[in-house]
Write a protein that holds these residues in place. Structure first.
Motif, PDB file in Angstrom:
ATOM      1  N   ASN A 180       0.819  -1.220   0.000  1.00 53.50           N
ATOM      2  CA  ASN A 180       0.000   0.000   0.000  1.00 53.50           C
ATOM      3  C   ASN A 180       0.850   1.265   0.000  1.00 53.50           C
ATOM      4  O   ASN A 180       0.366   2.340  -0.357  1.00 53.50           O
ATOM      5  N   ARG A 188       5.251  -1.999  -7.561  1.00 56.45           N
ATOM      6  CA  ARG A 188       4.249  -2.649  -6.706  1.00 56.45           C
ATOM      7  C   ARG A 188       3.845  -4.005  -7.286  1.00 56.45           C
ATOM      8  O   ARG A 188       3.696  -4.988  -6.568  1.00 56.45           O
ATOM      9  N   GLN A 214      -8.579  -8.441  -3.055  1.00 54.25           N
ATOM     10  CA  GLN A 214      -8.105  -7.162  -3.568  1.00 54.25           C
ATOM     11  C   GLN A 214      -9.246  -6.386  -4.217  1.00 54.25           C
ATOM     12  O   GLN A 214      -9.989  -6.933  -5.035  1.00 54.25           O
TER      13      GLN A 214
END
Length: 357
Positions: A180, A188, A214
């Motif tokens: 995050n 990422r 997710q």
């Protein structure tokens, strides 16, 4: 009187003597690491003096950085002090990097504090990467603590790459929580793949549940792919069973994962994979699994694949698979494939297969 050499230092001195007379002995980096690994902190000043006494050569160029890294791992402040005494700026800076990176392996906070003390602010971001490269693989928990202190930006993002995979081996949920705070989507994504690869090997059920949780569709599908790929390598039957929980849309979005799992399973155990696919209810997952099974079967036994596909219900998917299997069979045994083709009762199917063959 100079103190006697320790056994480790004596071995190093002997090796250097032989290496100076043998290019073969001097050429192996692992040999240099081996003879420096056993040195005690008190041995390094004299070992460094041996390095300084060497004539410029390939041996000297290899020996110096490896010795400095070994010293940095055992006594970071002393190694840095020795590196600072090197007069040539290029070599001095290189040795400082070697020492700081090795120092950070066991004492990352101390190495980071020294970097912030010694280097101007404009250079600190670049040099702090050495800390993460040094401690990330072996001490990811410490790397995460330092990483959390960094301001958002490219240093923070790239530093994460050095430790999240190793952290996932120890604490996958903690590693996943770091995602995050990574701003770069490309970094990422790579970090997520590393984390899920480690997580799926240890706890595939938890990794798959996290992937499905997710919120963003693209991230979710990407994460499911990561888990399915890793689990499919070690337990394709379990991976296939997990994929049955996917929705029709998720099946469509993750067709590559399904194909990979079924093809891997069929390569390992064709009978078990076939039995599993046959019991699936009608729907997108079964269609995708059948196509993947037939693809794998064709690679092993084209004639057997033809026989299998003929048992499937009529439809566009069956015709397509039959044509593919027939084409592969013809490449192996054209005469047998053509004889089978002539015996097909379905004129349309025969025409389609003839075109492929």
């Amino acid at each position: 009187t100079a103190p006697a050499d320790s056994p480790a230092l004596a071995r190093l001195r002997d090796w250097l003597t032989r290496a100076q007379h043998s290019a073969l002995v001097a050429s192996h980096d692992e040999d240099i690491r081996r003879v420096t690994r056993g040195l005690a902190p008190s041995d390094f000043p004299r070992a460094w003096a041996l390095y300084c006494g060497l004539k410029p050569s390939r041996l000297r160029g290899k020996f110096g950085p490896i010795l400095m890294a070994a010293w940095g791992a055992k006594d970071g402040p002393a190694a840095v002090a020795a590196a600072l005494a090197v007069t040539e700026s290029f070599r001095r800076n290189s040795f400082l990097d070697d020492a700081a990176c090795a120092w950070a392996r066991y004492h990352p906070a101390d190495a980071a504090a020294w970097i912030k003390y010694y280097y101007p602010e404009t250079e600190q971001a670049l040099k702090l990467r050495l800390v993460f490269y040094g401690c990330g693989p072996d001490n990811p928990q410490a790397a995460r603590v330092l990483w959390q202190q960094l301001p958002p930006g490219i240093l923070r993002d790239t530093a994460a790459e050095s430790f999240v995979g190793a952290l996932a081996e120890q604490d996958a949920p903690a590693a996943a929580a770091c995602l995050n705070d990574i701003g770069s989507s490309a970094i990422r994504r790579n970090a997520r793949a590393d984390i899920l690869s480690a997580w799926a090997r240890k706890d595939p059920t938890a990794a798959f549940a996290w992937a499905q949780s997710q919120p963003r569709l693209h991230d979710r599908d990407d994460a499911i792919n990561n888990v399915a790929y890793t689990l499919g390598q070690q337990n394709p039957a379990q991976a296939a069973e997990m994929l049955t929980t996917l929705s029709s849309l998720a099946v469509e979005n993750n067709s590559g994962s399904i194909s990979g799992v079924i093809e891997r399973w069929a390569a390992d155990d064709l009978t078990a994979a076939t039995a599993w696919v046959k019991q699936l209810p009608q729907g997108p997952l079964r269609d995708q699994a059948l196509e993947s099974l037939a693809t794998s079967w064709v690679k092993q036994d084209p004639q057997g694949a033809v026989v299998f596909v003929q048992t499937l219900p009529e439809g566009a998917s069956r015709s397509k698979l039959l044509s593919q299997a027939a084409c592969a069979w013809a490449c192996q045994d054209a005469k047998a494939a053509f004889s089978w083709l002539q015996a097909l009762p379905d004129e349309i199917g025969r025409a389609s297969c003839r075109e492929r063959v």
